[in-house]
Design a protein around this motif. Structure first.
Motif, short mmCIF file in Angstrom:
data_model
loop_
_atom_site.label_atom_id
_atom_site.label_comp_id
_atom_site.label_asym_id
_atom_site.label_seq_id
_atom_site.Cartn_x
_atom_site.Cartn_y
_atom_site.Cartn_z
N PRO A 34 14.96 -43.22 47.97
CA PRO A 34 15.01 -42.22 46.90
C PRO A 34 14.41 -40.88 47.32
N ALA A 35 14.90 -39.82 46.71
CA ALA A 35 14.37 -38.48 46.94
C ALA A 35 14.84 -37.59 45.80
N ILE A 36 14.09 -36.53 45.57
CA ILE A 36 14.46 -35.53 44.57
C ILE A 36 14.84 -34.25 45.29
N ILE A 37 16.01 -33.73 44.97
CA ILE A 37 16.45 -32.44 45.49
C ILE A 37 16.27 -31.42 44.37
N VAL A 107 17.17 -43.59 38.14
CA VAL A 107 17.99 -43.22 39.30
C VAL A 107 17.20 -43.40 40.59
N LEU A 108 15.96 -42.93 40.59
CA LEU A 108 15.11 -43.01 41.79
C LEU A 108 14.71 -44.46 42.08
N ALA A 109 14.48 -45.24 41.04
CA ALA A 109 14.11 -46.65 41.23
C ALA A 109 15.23 -47.43 41.91
N GLU A 110 16.46 -46.94 41.76
CA GLU A 110 17.61 -47.58 42.40
C GLU A 110 17.82 -47.09 43.83
#
Length: 227
Positions: A34-37, A107-110
């Motif tokens: 996971p990552a946040i853009i 979403v990030l947990a997936e």
């Protein structure tokens, strides 16, 4: 499967041929996990160019208005946002903001990539505006890397109020990942949240070269509408 076809079989080749976007720093995106853009927001088509530049599937939290339009245009917009993995959120605040946070965390947990616009809305004049601290809270609760990115030129491709795109130069520039683990457990501290958000906006500003304005874009847009 449909997302792959939309990106690689339809929109990707079309946009690559017509617009020839310049993509820089894609090596900063992790190959998995996971990552946040976090990205600046100049135009509706930011949500087209950025996912096409990311080599992995990514999801956006998109305002719910995009999913409730009427007529043929509303149906087409709803189809595109749904097909491209974007998720409707209510930006009214309060419980709606909490629901948005939970959707992003899922979403990030997936193990997926989540795209966020910290400004909360499109820039009304091409400048970079103050970030909303909700992005910082999500970063701390998810414990994931943050990749800043700047998209430039999309406001020339499709300015506010225009319905049809024009062929202009577009650049998508990714920066080095940011790590905020030093603030772990401090997601309830509003000063920490503001500090993280300001650092994110500073990094985006370095990549975009935009003039920075320390007010919310929504405030400026509301003022313009009222005048």
């Amino acid at each position: 499967m449909f997302y792959w076809w939309l990106k690689n079989g339809l929109l990707g080749p079309l946009f690559a041929t017509v617009f020839r976007p310049q993509i820089e720093g894609v090596e900063h995106i992790p190959a998995d996990g996971p990552a946040i853009i976090v990205c600046n927001h100049l135009s509706f088509v930011d949500s087209v160019f950025l996912p096409l530049a990311v080599p992995r599937r990514m999801s956006y939290l998109a305002k719910s208005d995009y999913f409730t339009g009427k007529g043929v245009r509303g149906a087409l917009v709803r189809w595109f946002f749904t097909a491209s993995g974007q998720l409707p959120i209510d930006r009214a605040g309060g419980k709606a903001s909490e629901a948005s946070l939970n959707t992003g965390l899922q979403v990030l947990a997936e193990g997926r990539i989540l795209g966020l616009y910290p400004e909360g809305t499109r820039s009304p004049d091409g400048r970079l505006y103050r970030g909303r601290t909700g992005v910082a809270r999500m970063v701390l609760e998810a414990h994931v890397p943050v990749i800043p990115v700047a998209v430039t030129g999309t406001d020339e491709v499709m300015p506010l109020g225009k319905r049809l795109p024009r062929v202009k130069k577009v650049t998508v520039r990714f920066g080095e990942p940011l790590n905020f683990s030093r603030f772990e457990g401090m997601e309830g501290d509003r000063f920490v949240l503001r500090s993280i958000t300001d650092e994110i906006m500073y990094r985006i500003n370095q990549l975009s070269g935009q003039e920075y304005v320390d007010v919310y874009a929504s405030t400026v847009r509301q003022g313009s509408a009222a005048s």
